[in-house]
Design a protein around this motif. Structure first.
Motif, PDB file in Angstrom:
ATOM      1  N   LEU A  30      -0.308  -4.862   1.896  1.00 37.78           N
ATOM      2  CA  LEU A  30       0.853  -4.841   2.782  1.00 37.78           C
ATOM      3  C   LEU A  30       0.367  -5.084   4.198  1.00 37.78           C
ATOM      4  O   LEU A  30      -0.406  -4.286   4.749  1.00 37.78           O
ATOM      5  N   SER A  59       5.121   1.119   1.776  1.00 33.47           N
ATOM      6  CA  SER A  59       4.592   0.576   0.522  1.00 33.47           C
ATOM      7  C   SER A  59       5.012   1.419  -0.677  1.00 33.47           C
ATOM      8  O   SER A  59       5.246   0.882  -1.770  1.00 33.47           O
ATOM      9  N   ILE A  68       1.332  -1.786  -4.250  1.00 27.15           N
ATOM     10  CA  ILE A  68       0.514  -2.123  -3.084  1.00 27.15           C
ATOM     11  C   ILE A  68      -0.831  -1.425  -3.225  1.00 27.15           C
ATOM     12  O   ILE A  68      -0.887  -0.200  -3.391  1.00 27.15           O
ATOM     13  N   HIS A  97      -3.587  -1.586   2.668  1.00 27.38           N
ATOM     14  CA  HIS A  97      -2.702  -1.745   3.809  1.00 27.38           C
ATOM     15  C   HIS A  97      -3.493  -2.263   5.008  1.00 27.38           C
ATOM     16  O   HIS A  97      -4.642  -1.868   5.218  1.00 27.38           O
TER      17      HIS A  97
END
Length: 359
Positions: free
Chosen positions: A60, A135, A146, A149
């Motif tokens: 993400l 997420s 996900i 990040h």
């Protein structure tokens, strides 16, 4: 001054290398050539009822506005390390959600950041906390897991572009920034500030033009690092560049370097980007983009390559978190069909095929 800074960085890096003892530490710093052939990188969040494809990872990407803790955009970046290929799936920051904490993904991010900050967490910890809140919502309701990040502020991205020596952008028209700086149309090698003056231009003709400007910058970054990074420089680049971002991509066992090596080896035709299928709507709580449910599910099953089998109707948005049955306009859009947004490859972007117009 720039030469002095480069010399200083070089001295610091040499000092760091001298301080390492033994080949094992050198291998840890530079990474192992076998990183390109890693077979022990496992996907988190495996669903036994519909197993994930091996070697496919979802990141993400969150871009914050100039004000920290305020989301500007969300992108799900899917990397298939076996090809390698990369797919960017753009999700509107103001995507409508039916949640007790927020009515858009942006509100969910901003509120989660503020809550974490008030509790005493640092800016980076608060950003990661907010990214994980978004997420989690996406994973639970869109059936898109996900794994990692990455959060970047506009300032940090501009610094990163400067770190790699600028990027090449084909400005479709002459424009002036809010600070009064004028940029002429045509292919330009630009600094980080110039790239974001373009992305944050106030007079794009429509949302599509604004989105395509951001795509152009993203493609320019990928082209530059693909052309300039090598096995000899990638570890040093990671040391200098990674601190500019907030990320949970692990450094242990060289996973961050492994993913970067795969990223820069993606060919232009294997680099694709598309928008979530939505339509704007104005309701009492504000202006939002509303998901077209069936078309969004189709995109996840065709544009992304997460699972061995298609995501089922029952598994996608089972609690109706992307609509409100009491909001007639929102619910009508949610249930309606619409032609899918066009997807593009990096080759399309380099060829100037994106629509970018000023008012």
């Amino acid at each position: 001054m720039k030469i002095f800074i480069k010399i200083l960085i070089g001295i610091l890096l040499v000092s760091m290398l001298i301080s390492f003892s033994g080949c094992e530490k050198l291998d840890e710093f530079f990474g192992d050539e076998e990183d390109d052939e890693k077979t022990d990188v496992e996907n988190p969040n495996v669903d036994e009822s519909n197993p994930r494809n091996a070697g496919v990872y979802n990141f993400l990407l969150v871009r914050e506005e100039k004000k920290l803790g305020t989301a500007a955009s969300f992108v799900i970046c899917e990397m298939d390390v076996s090809v390698p290929s990369i797919s960017f799936f753009q999700i509107p920051a103001n995507l409508f959600i039916n949640d007790s904490k927020a009515t858009s993904l942006k509100q969910l991010y901003d509120a989660s950041y503020d809550s974490a900050s008030v509790s005493g967490l640092s800016n980076s910890e608060s950003s990661m906390n907010a990214a994980k809140a978004v997420s989690t919502f996406i994973s639970e309701n869109m059936a898109v897991p996900i794994d990692y990040h990455i959060v970047v502020s506009s300032t940090a991205m501009a610094e990163y572009i400067d770190l790699i020596g600028g990027i090449e952008i084909n400005f479709p028209f002459t424009f002036s920034s809010s600070a009064g700086i004028t940029y002429s149309s045509g292919i330009r090698n630009v600094t980080g500030d110039a790239a974001f003056d373009f992305v944050e231009y106030d007079f794009f003709r429509d949302t599509e033009s604004q989105i395509n400007a951001a795509r152009t910058v993203l493609a320019g970054i990928h082209a530059k690092i693909s052309d300039t990074l090598s096995s000899e420089t990638i570890s040093i680049h990671m040391i200098l560049g990674k601190p500019l971002f907030v990320t949970d991509v692990p450094s242990e066992d060289g996973y961050d370097i492994f993913f970067l090596r795969k990223l820069i080896s993606v060919a232009a035709e294997n680099w694709s980007i598309a928008n979530l299928c939505t339509t704007p709507a104005s309701v009492a709580d504000g202006d939002f983009e509303v998901m077209h449910r069936n078309r969004a599910l189709e995109q996840i099953n065709s544009f992304l390559n997460i699972y061995k089998n298609d995501v089922s109707e029952e598994a996608f948005d089972p609690e109706l978190k992307f609509t409100d049955t009491n909001e007639r306009i929102v619910n009508a859009i949610y249930k309606a069909s619409k032609s899918l947004p066009e997807s593009y490859t990096a080759s399309d972007i380099y060829a100037g095929r994106l629509r970018i117009f000023t008012k």
